[in-house]
Design a protein around this motif. Structure first.
Motif, PDB file in Angstrom:
ATOM      1  N   ARG A   1       0.546  -0.944  -0.218  1.00  0.00           N
ATOM      2  CA  ARG A   1      -0.066  -0.027   0.406  1.00  0.00           C
ATOM      3  C   ARG A   1       1.109   1.472   0.306  1.00  0.00           C
ATOM      4  O   ARG A   1       2.158   1.720   0.629  1.00  0.00           O
ATOM      5  CB  ARG A   1      -1.444   0.211   0.951  1.00  0.00           C
ATOM      6  CG  ARG A   1      -2.252  -1.048   0.826  1.00  0.00           C
ATOM      7  CD  ARG A   1      -3.052  -1.331   2.672  1.00  0.00           C
ATOM      8  NE  ARG A   1      -3.658  -2.516   2.361  1.00  0.00           N
ATOM      9  CZ  ARG A   1      -4.564  -2.076   2.011  1.00  0.00           C
ATOM     10  NH1 ARG A   1      -5.277  -1.215   1.715  1.00  0.00           N
ATOM     11  NH2 ARG A   1      -5.761  -3.126   1.586  1.00  0.00           N
TER      12      ARG A   1
ATOM     13  N   SER B   1      -4.680  -0.847   5.574  1.00  0.00           N
ATOM     14  CA  SER B   1      -4.422  -2.057   5.314  1.00  0.00           C
ATOM     15  C   SER B   1      -5.799  -2.275   6.861  1.00  0.00           C
ATOM     16  O   SER B   1      -6.689  -3.309   6.336  1.00  0.00           O
ATOM     17  CB  SER B   1      -3.986  -3.677   5.983  1.00  0.00           C
ATOM     18  OG  SER B   1      -2.468  -3.298   5.011  1.00  0.00           O
TER      19      SER B   1
ATOM     20  N   SER C   1     -12.107  -2.645   8.177  1.00  0.00           N
ATOM     21  CA  SER C   1     -11.125  -3.733   8.147  1.00  0.00           C
ATOM     22  C   SER C   1     -10.758  -3.691   9.943  1.00  0.00           C
ATOM     23  O   SER C   1     -10.172  -2.593   9.552  1.00  0.00           O
ATOM     24  CB  SER C   1     -10.054  -3.990   6.871  1.00  0.00           C
ATOM     25  OG  SER C   1      -9.728  -4.792   7.067  1.00  0.00           O
TER      26      SER C   1
ATOM     27  N   TYR D   1      -8.548 -11.318   8.025  1.00  0.00           N
ATOM     28  CA  TYR D   1      -9.013 -10.420   8.532  1.00  0.00           C
ATOM     29  C   TYR D   1     -10.789 -10.228   8.139  1.00  0.00           C
ATOM     30  O   TYR D   1     -10.604 -10.508   7.002  1.00  0.00           O
ATOM     31  CB  TYR D   1      -8.684  -8.837   7.234  1.00  0.00           C
ATOM     32  CG  TYR D   1      -7.327  -8.281   7.177  1.00  0.00           C
ATOM     33  CD1 TYR D   1      -7.099  -6.995   8.615  1.00  0.00           C
ATOM     34  CD2 TYR D   1      -5.790  -8.237   7.339  1.00  0.00           C
ATOM     35  CE1 TYR D   1      -5.573  -6.554   8.733  1.00  0.00           C
ATOM     36  CE2 TYR D   1      -5.073  -8.390   7.092  1.00  0.00           C
ATOM     37  CZ  TYR D   1      -4.603  -7.345   7.964  1.00  0.00           C
ATOM     38  OH  TYR D   1      -3.903  -6.931   8.453  1.00  0.00           O
TER      39      TYR D   1
ATOM     40  N   GLN E   1       0.055  -9.589  10.314  1.00  0.00           N
ATOM     41  CA  GLN E   1      -0.749  -8.915  10.521  1.00  0.00           C
ATOM     42  C   GLN E   1      -0.519  -7.919  11.266  1.00  0.00           C
ATOM     43  O   GLN E   1      -0.852  -6.213  11.529  1.00  0.00           O
ATOM     44  CB  GLN E   1      -2.466  -9.650  10.903  1.00  0.00           C
ATOM     45  CG  GLN E   1      -2.840  -9.601   9.642  1.00  0.00           C
ATOM     46  CD  GLN E   1      -2.064 -11.843   9.858  1.00  0.00           C
ATOM     47  OE1 GLN E   1      -0.853 -11.536  10.433  1.00  0.00           O
ATOM     48  NE2 GLN E   1      -2.790 -12.452   8.313  1.00  0.00           N
TER      49      GLN E   1
ATOM     50  N   ARG F   1       1.965  -5.309  10.232  1.00  0.00           N
ATOM     51  CA  ARG F   1       1.333  -4.161   9.306  1.00  0.00           C
ATOM     52  C   ARG F   1       1.115  -3.196   9.996  1.00  0.00           C
ATOM     53  O   ARG F   1       1.016  -1.896   9.765  1.00  0.00           O
ATOM     54  CB  ARG F   1       1.413  -5.083   8.431  1.00  0.00           C
ATOM     55  CG  ARG F   1      -0.032  -4.283   7.531  1.00  0.00           C
ATOM     56  CD  ARG F   1      -0.940  -4.732   6.434  1.00  0.00           C
ATOM     57  NE  ARG F   1      -0.146  -6.048   5.555  1.00  0.00           N
ATOM     58  CZ  ARG F   1      -0.698  -6.876   5.554  1.00  0.00           C
ATOM     59  NH1 ARG F   1      -1.579  -7.805   6.360  1.00  0.00           N
ATOM     60  NH2 ARG F   1       0.815  -8.272   4.953  1.00  0.00           N
TER      61      ARG F   1
ATOM     62  N   GLU G   1       2.241  -0.061   9.283  1.00  0.00           N
ATOM     63  CA  GLU G   1       1.455   1.254   8.235  1.00  0.00           C
ATOM     64  C   GLU G   1       0.868   2.188   8.984  1.00  0.00           C
ATOM     65  O   GLU G   1       0.294   3.597   9.691  1.00  0.00           O
ATOM     66  CB  GLU G   1      -0.039   0.503   8.308  1.00  0.00           C
ATOM     67  CG  GLU G   1       0.273  -0.717   6.771  1.00  0.00           C
ATOM     68  CD  GLU G   1      -0.716  -1.147   6.383  1.00  0.00           C
ATOM     69  OE1 GLU G   1      -2.274  -0.396   6.969  1.00  0.00           O
ATOM     70  OE2 GLU G   1      -1.011  -2.032   5.067  1.00  0.00           O
TER      71      GLU G   1
END
Length: 583
Positions: free
Chosen positions: A3, A17, A30, A57, A241, A244, A248
């Motif tokens: 992304r 995300s 999400s 997710y 995850q 991330r 992020e």
């Protein structure tokens, strides 16, 4: 990480995300909730089922307007979005849909190089009587006039209540509403950058606070139940995850708030066996993007390691240098309890070593400690060390939160140390109020209630029960008066302190920074010239910076030669004096 940041004209948007993202006429939602049976998003009165995908997710799209309230429903429990950009109210209630494209940046900013950094650490809630981004922005011109080039905000991620240091945040994407809205934080950044001041943000990726961390309920696998940090449950960074979520978060702050950098809190507690480890992958993700400005990543790391900061690694820009602080503090106060013990043995020798090489503890024996700490610091550039005489930890983690000026044996020594900090070729950092000789404390404060408040009060009192030097009552961290007492009031000699700060920083920008930019020519030469005096020389390709300082005794031997470009006191006649030469 696929992304990307997106810049649309004068708007900045990072597509996460996790959480809610504007999508056409509606929004996409999400959340990572592996193992949950049913997950839905509630937008206003409407309930939208979320579909689980193979990666754990749960996702859905729904029509909604910006500023609408929403909640997640995980196996029947209604909880806020852990990646919300804002809350409607406190950490337990609904989240608020924020369209980052609504804020229109009216200026361009190309940043500043690290060698120009003079950092000012700020707690937004106590910096001004109002305790807001907007009020803090009004004070920025005076910092710019002094020569401050970077403001480092203590964590602003939303935490429980209105008052707190910020290190117990539970919503890492949401600016704390007591300070203002996301738009008001962006306006603060734009004002600062318009004055030539970079904005750095302190972020906490090693734990979540004790109240309102619904990730424990949403995704138990987010945490490593076998490990605990000093402040809460350990985090399982081996989960993609989870990685991330934090990577992020860094990219989000840098993109949507146009920040110049991040300071990562207590990274020694980010324990990750992955290859690459989270700290490396996060820095690589930041470095992989063309931001149109320098991005500066700094760390706080109790290990005194060097691999993250070597220039050839291209990862982190700087490291908070507690060693320098401890040497100065012990020299000024003669304190020797707790972690000060090894620095109290010979603080002057430690100060000389830090001025020459950065770290003091580089793996050698350090009585009375039995364990060794650190690695050789050879090869790290001098600006990689963020030096300070005071910061939020070293003041606020004392029982009463006293500043150095109230503890020092002689306040003249603090002025010499102040000039030394600001002219040496390391990266200097001031704690708010230090530039004005503030004697006001910075105490530990929270806004917890009930059993958590009582446990915090009890724990704070017990923390200092065995300190021989401390007598009396520890200020109640939950009392609003403790918060109010922590505002950085000017000292009685504020004008003198500000002028000293201005002169030292003018010299730094005019003479020292060009030398640093030219590159280091040879190792530093630091000589102890009496029990409490020194001469330090840092050779650069374009010249040499020399500082002579009396920190309690005059130098033995003859008078120094050369013309000083800055001096405070008289080295030949005063026990406290400093002169700076550039040749």
């Amino acid at each position: 990480m696929t992304r990307e940041s997106r810049i649309e004209g004068s708007t900045l948007h990072f597509r996460k995300s996790w959480g809610a993202e504007p999508e056409g006429e509606g929004w996409s939602f999400s959340v990572w909730a592996p193992g949950a049976q049913t997950v839905a998003v509630l937008v206003g009165e409407a309930r939208h089922a979320m579909v689980e995908e193979a990666d754990g997710y749960h996702r859905a799209t729904a029509p909604a307007r910006a500023d609408a309230e929403y909640l997640l429903e995980v196996d029947g429990a209604r909880v806020p979005d852990p990646a919300a950009r804002a809350q409607v109210g406190d950490v337990h209630g609904p989240s608020r849909l924020v369209d980052p494209r609504a804020y229109r940046w009216s200026s361009q900013w190309t940043g500043r190089p690290w060698e120009e950094a003079v950092i000012y650490e700020m707690h937004v809630g106590t910096f001004t009587p109002e305790g807001t981004f907007a009020a803090a922005a009004e004070r920025l011109p005076e910092l710019a006039r002094l020569g401050v080039t970077a403001v480092e905000l203590m964590p602003v991620a939303q935490f429980s209540g209105d008052r707190g240091w910020g290190y117990d945040g539970v919503l890492p994407y949401a600016p704390h509403p007591a300070y203002g809205t996301p738009e008001e934080m962006k306006a603060f950044v734009e004002v600062a950058q318009g004055l030539g001041i970079m904005v750095l943000l302190d972020v906490v990726y090693n734990h979540f606070g004790p109240d309102g961390a619904y990730l424990h309920q949403i995704a138990p696998r987010f945490f490593d139940e076998a490990r605990h940090t000093p402040w809460g449950a350990g985090i399982d960074y081996t989960q993609p995850q989870v990685r991330r979520f934090f990577i992020e978060n860094a990219l989000y702050w840098l993109t949507e708030f146009r920040l110049d950098g991040l300071r990562l809190d207590a990274v020694d507690q980010i324990r990750d066996p992955s290859e690459p480890e989270l700290l490396v992958e996060l820095a690589q993700a930041v470095r992989a993007r063309d931001w149109g400005r320098p991005i500066h990543l700094t760390t706080e790391d109790n290990r005194n390691i060097t691999r993250l900061h070597h220039p050839e690694a291209g990862l982190y820009t700087g490291e908070w240098n507690d060693d320098y602080h401890h040497a100065i503090h012990c020299l000024m106060t003669c304190e020797s309890e707790g972690y000060y013990a090894p620095y109290a043995v010979d603080p002057m020798a430690d100060l000389c070593l830090s001025l020459a090489e950065g770290y003091v503890e580089q793996g050698q024996e350090r009585p009375p400690k039995s364990e060794r700490r650190g690695e050789p610091a050879e090869g790290l550039p001098w600006p990689a060390f963020v030096n300070f005489n005071q910061n939020h930890d070293q003041i606020g983690n004392r029982a009463r939160g006293e500043r150095l000026l109230t503890l020092a044996d002689d306040p003249r020594g603090v002025k010499v140390a102040h000039v030394l900090l600001l002219v040496a070729p390391f990266t200097p950092m001031l704690f708010m109020g230090e530039e004005a000789g503030s004697r006001a404390p910075f105490q530990f404060f929270v806004d917890f209630e009930g059993e958590l408040a009582e446990a915090t009060r009890k724990g704070r009192a017990e923390e200092f029960a065995d300190f021989e030097s401390f007598t009396g009552r520890v200020p109640d961290p939950t009392d609003p008066a403790t918060f109010e007492a922590s505002r950085p009031l000017d000292g009685p000699d504020a004008d003198e302190w500000r002028e000293l700060t201005r002169q030292a920083l003018a010299l730094r920008h005019e003479r020292v920074v060009p030398l640093v930019r030219s590159g280091r020519a040879r190792p530093a030469q630091v000589q102890r010239t009496s029990p409490r005096s020194l001469t330090a020389s840092w050779p650069f390709c374009d010249g040499t910076l020399t500082v002579r300082a009396n920190l309690g005794t005059r130098a033995e031997g003859g008078a120094a030669s050369g013309e000083a470009v800055l001096k405070w006191g008289n080295l030949e006649t005063n026990d406290y004096a400093i002169e700076v030469q550039v040749s």
